[in-house]
Design an enzyme around this catalytic site. Sequence first.
Site, PDB file in Angstrom:
ATOM      1  N   HIS A 262       0.880  -1.178   0.000  1.00 24.74           N
ATOM      2  CA  HIS A 262       0.000   0.000   0.000  1.00 24.74           C
ATOM      3  C   HIS A 262       0.914   1.223   0.000  1.00 24.74           C
ATOM      4  O   HIS A 262       1.349   1.664   1.053  1.00 24.74           O
ATOM      5  CB  HIS A 262      -0.882  -0.026   1.240  1.00 24.74           C
ATOM      6  CG  HIS A 262      -1.552   1.288   1.484  1.00 24.74           C
ATOM      7  ND1 HIS A 262      -2.651   1.668   0.777  1.00 24.74           N
ATOM      8  CD2 HIS A 262      -1.250   2.318   2.308  1.00 24.74           C
ATOM      9  CE1 HIS A 262      -3.018   2.881   1.176  1.00 24.74           C
ATOM     10  NE2 HIS A 262      -2.175   3.305   2.092  1.00 24.74           N
ATOM     11  N   ASP A 264       1.687   4.945  -0.183  1.00 29.57           N
ATOM     12  CA  ASP A 264       1.040   6.250  -0.092  1.00 29.57           C
ATOM     13  C   ASP A 264       1.632   7.169  -1.148  1.00 29.57           C
ATOM     14  O   ASP A 264       2.848   7.376  -1.188  1.00 29.57           O
ATOM     15  CB  ASP A 264       1.228   6.815   1.319  1.00 29.57           C
ATOM     16  CG  ASP A 264       0.405   6.036   2.334  1.00 29.57           C
ATOM     17  OD1 ASP A 264      -0.807   5.861   2.096  1.00 29.57           O
ATOM     18  OD2 ASP A 264       0.963   5.578   3.343  1.00 29.57           O
ATOM     19  N   ASP A 374      -6.921   2.070   3.212  1.00 28.48           N
ATOM     20  CA  ASP A 374      -6.404   3.000   4.230  1.00 28.48           C
ATOM     21  C   ASP A 374      -7.147   4.335   4.272  1.00 28.48           C
ATOM     22  O   ASP A 374      -6.686   5.272   4.911  1.00 28.48           O
ATOM     23  CB  ASP A 374      -4.910   3.245   3.944  1.00 28.48           C
ATOM     24  CG  ASP A 374      -4.206   3.935   5.097  1.00 28.48           C
ATOM     25  OD1 ASP A 374      -4.642   3.756   6.245  1.00 28.48           O
ATOM     26  OD2 ASP A 374      -3.227   4.662   4.847  1.00 28.48           O
ATOM     27  N   HIS A 582      -5.182  10.108  -0.023  1.00 29.19           N
ATOM     28  CA  HIS A 582      -5.665  10.130   1.370  1.00 29.19           C
ATOM     29  C   HIS A 582      -4.666  10.634   2.418  1.00 29.19           C
ATOM     30  O   HIS A 582      -4.961  10.550   3.621  1.00 29.19           O
ATOM     31  CB  HIS A 582      -6.243   8.768   1.775  1.00 29.19           C
ATOM     32  CG  HIS A 582      -5.252   7.648   1.804  1.00 29.19           C
ATOM     33  ND1 HIS A 582      -5.141   6.730   0.790  1.00 29.19           N
ATOM     34  CD2 HIS A 582      -4.337   7.288   2.729  1.00 29.19           C
ATOM     35  CE1 HIS A 582      -4.202   5.852   1.098  1.00 29.19           C
ATOM     36  NE2 HIS A 582      -3.697   6.166   2.275  1.00 29.19           N
TER      37      HIS A 582
HETATM   38 ZN   LIG Z   1      -2.202   5.088   3.206  1.00 27.03          ZN
END
Ligand SMILES: [Zn+2]
Length: 1017
Positions: A262, A264, A374, A582
């Site tokens: 994941h 970011d 997330d 996010h």
């Molecule tokens: Zn994240």
Amino acid sequence: MHDDRTLVESRLKRVLEERILPAVYPESVPLEVGIWTAPGEPVPVAEGLAAPRTPIAVGDAWGAPWGTSWLTVSGTVPQAWAGRTVEALIDLGFDANMPGFQCEGLVYRPDGSPVKGLNPRNQWVRIAAPAAGGEQVLLHVEAAANPVILDYHPFLPTELGDKETSGDRPQYKLARMDLAVFDDTVWQLSLDLEVLGELMAELPVDGARRWEVLRAVERALDAIDLQDVNGTAAAARSELTAVLAAPAVPSAHRISAIGHAHIDSAWLWPLRETVRKVARTTANMTALLEDEPEFRYTMSQAQQYAWIKEHRPEVYARVRKAVAEGRFVPAGGMWVESDTNMPSSEAMARQFVHGKRFFLEEFGVENHEAWLPDTFGFTGGLPQIIRNAGSKWLLTQKISWSQVNRFPHHTFLWEGIDGTRIFTHFPPVDTYNCSMKGSEIAHAARNFKDKGVARHSIAPTGWGDGGGGTTREMVGKAARMRDLEGSATVRWENPAEFFAKAEAEYPDPPVWVGELYLELHRATLTSQAKTKQGNRRSENLLREAELWCSTAALRTGAEQPYAYPYEQLDRIWKTVLLHQFHDILPGSSIAWVHREAEATYAALARELAELIDAAQQALAGSAGGGRELVFNSAPHARSAVPAGGAAVAATDAPAATVTPLDGGGFTLRNGLLEVVVDADGLIGSAVELATGRETVAPGSRANLLQLHPDFPNMWDAWDVDQFYRNTVTDLTGVDSLTATAADGRAEVRIARSFGSSTVVQTLTLRPGEQRLDIDTEVDWHETEKFLKAAFPLDVHTERYAAETQFGHLYRPTHTNTSWDAAKFEACNHRFVHLDEPGWGVALVTASTYGHDVTRSVRADDGGTTTTVRFSLLRAPRFPDPKTDQGLHRFRHALVPGAAIGDAVREGYRIGLPERRVTGTAERVAPLVEVDHDALVVSAVKLADDRSGDLVVRVYEAGGGRARGRLSTSFPLAGAVPCDLLERPWDGTRGEVTVEDGAVHLALRPFELVTLRLSPAR
Ligand SMILES: [Zn+2]
């Protein structure tokens, strides 16, 4: 028998750590290392490869924060290692606990082709298996000295989050730069023992299996000669064969593991670093797919694929090949894993449009799952958007982070505000960074709420956040848990395979209605106000640009053709979508990210303003024609200007007036409202004259600025903890209070100072508008404070409406249950509305997303005061130590006597100002007009396929049923309901018929319809 369990367990831990793991590499020789440090930002690969090196040794420091160093490692495989497996071990100064949050590297061959990424859990590069002996080794490493922001003492303010303040002190010391022999048998033994040791710890102590595993582990440890681990590892392994072969029980939980990182798209690193993070992780994952035939990997965020395609084409070629084999799986079908609370209706739709289209065009793959492990909560508008994008499933684990309430399901149907239901799964492993630890697998099985009716869950497996992905150790452990007594079973499976199985085994899952509210990270609705305003401004400007560019493209004649700016709009949309990631839009990134975001939004605003201006000039005719046209891009008419059209504005409403009050203060009147601003500059009264109804609760004053201390226990930029409310300062001191009346407007201006900050507010009544505009300018220099604007309203209600995508949702004004109480800070788009039967009030906002609503009962008259407070500013110090310092401007409005339709209309208006253009045209007719106020046009654009068709998105905005007629000002050849990707779609359940050259619509509450309108040619 005596209980020696802890003795054997402790023995396992020590022997594994101190003897077996070091024996994985029994022999090594040092590599020669040279270094060159790029003077500023990262350089192209060719430049990094060619730059001259100076010698550096293990133990030497390197790496100023955010710097890039190019290392060259060279050596010769000893002849004595012929026939053995040889790897390079490159430890840049790693902390094993911080994969993705530390320095990283990408290894290249001398020809510049990438080999693999280096991170704390992936320090090896395979050189030869088996080696011939005498091989020359020459590798280059692009090493990024990304500083540690989130430390062992988390959330301390740091200057490291921006290269402008991070200094030049080296962050790392080279730790190990060797060629080494890799002993596969010892490595396999280490995995056997890890899996069994971790399984054992989860098994019931009174069950036989635990003791069978314990005795087998003990026999294996007995079989190891600690002075010759490599020579005795095979014998130790054979003691474990039987316990590893015992199959899982039939009722075992079934885990679909999927390799994942994941990553970011920006967070504790800038966007430019994510480009490299993605390349490093992806290089490792394509390599792991080649080594491990069972393994599957999934990656979301089309933006990240686009980055690799542009910046590391060799890695992208490997991705393409693995995608074609069905083993590297694009997931999610969104441009980025965005926030879902704050993006507008249209932006949320475009996340899917651009994400899905990228995967379709690049790989021919259509995703059916939304993949948002997330994201900080999920709006009630999202299910319909997912469905309209042609998807049907949702995955997230984030709700497991909620502070108070445990969500009752892991697999369920999630119903949005319009009634759309989406099959949803929360991985019970409660992480998107599963590392195949026995404790994680056992937690998933125990935690799974749907036992007895369902059996499958998913486990996204690999280092995420800052990247890293799945390791060969995780793959090795998963293989051992494929069918293992006492464990859940583990299989590598694609998300779609998992969802198909989960849906089949659970045909009638429970239903959750409404938003999926995350009881955490509530302050992400407020932190980094300028980033949020940049997003909202861009969304509004994009609406305007698409509307006027389409109008110009369909209107202007052959002699002056107007070219619709397809490429430019596409690029701008993707930039806006990226910044909805996010950790960007929520304000939880480092200072560097938000500094850049502000500059990017400013550039987009200039570019969009030019597009809008050019289109409006084309529509108005040559400039200097002497007639001032007002362009109205809102979906409702105003000042006699039709929605989506332009005309000469006309109003015959009387001018607003302002009168001083005895003892200080003023009264503002415009024939619709009478507003009293008292000597403290607060709104003591706001009466709707038609009904005589007072808006402000007796004994209270509205537009009261309130300051709270705001120092959460963790996650400063993310969280506001409930105790912030225990202490409050009302900002009632006035520096100056003045009033003016000009151009029909009446205004009161209030200046205040508090702490190190100042605020100036202007309250404006305009002619013919039943609305008090509130403009706020704050020069904000507070630390760890929360600024709110309070509106105590004389309204008795148990619930209030807050706008979300394509509609609004209701939340309680009370705190009856722990679920209600936990929502002490919530999200709105453009309005909050509350009412009693027959009378209501709206508060609208141009860019404020966070708010709270509370109620109290008055002692003197027994009435209910419902207080709405907008959340204006915070001042957290992590991860950006100077969050929100400086000048901010906000626009809000109070709308007494507002029905929900008025709230919708004023919400659009506040973000879509009239634009005045002088030209020769008398008016510009709207391309489309709808004859029902609740049928709101949310987008007008040309079709992305460049066919010249017009795409119009309409939704029912009132929460009721609406039947209306959409007419066009061009001859209509046809109208087809489409999905968000503008493909003909039979999923629209409302009535859409074409009759008499117009489209007749009958929509359910909050129903969304996308129409492709073909002009007759
Ligand atoms: Zn994240």
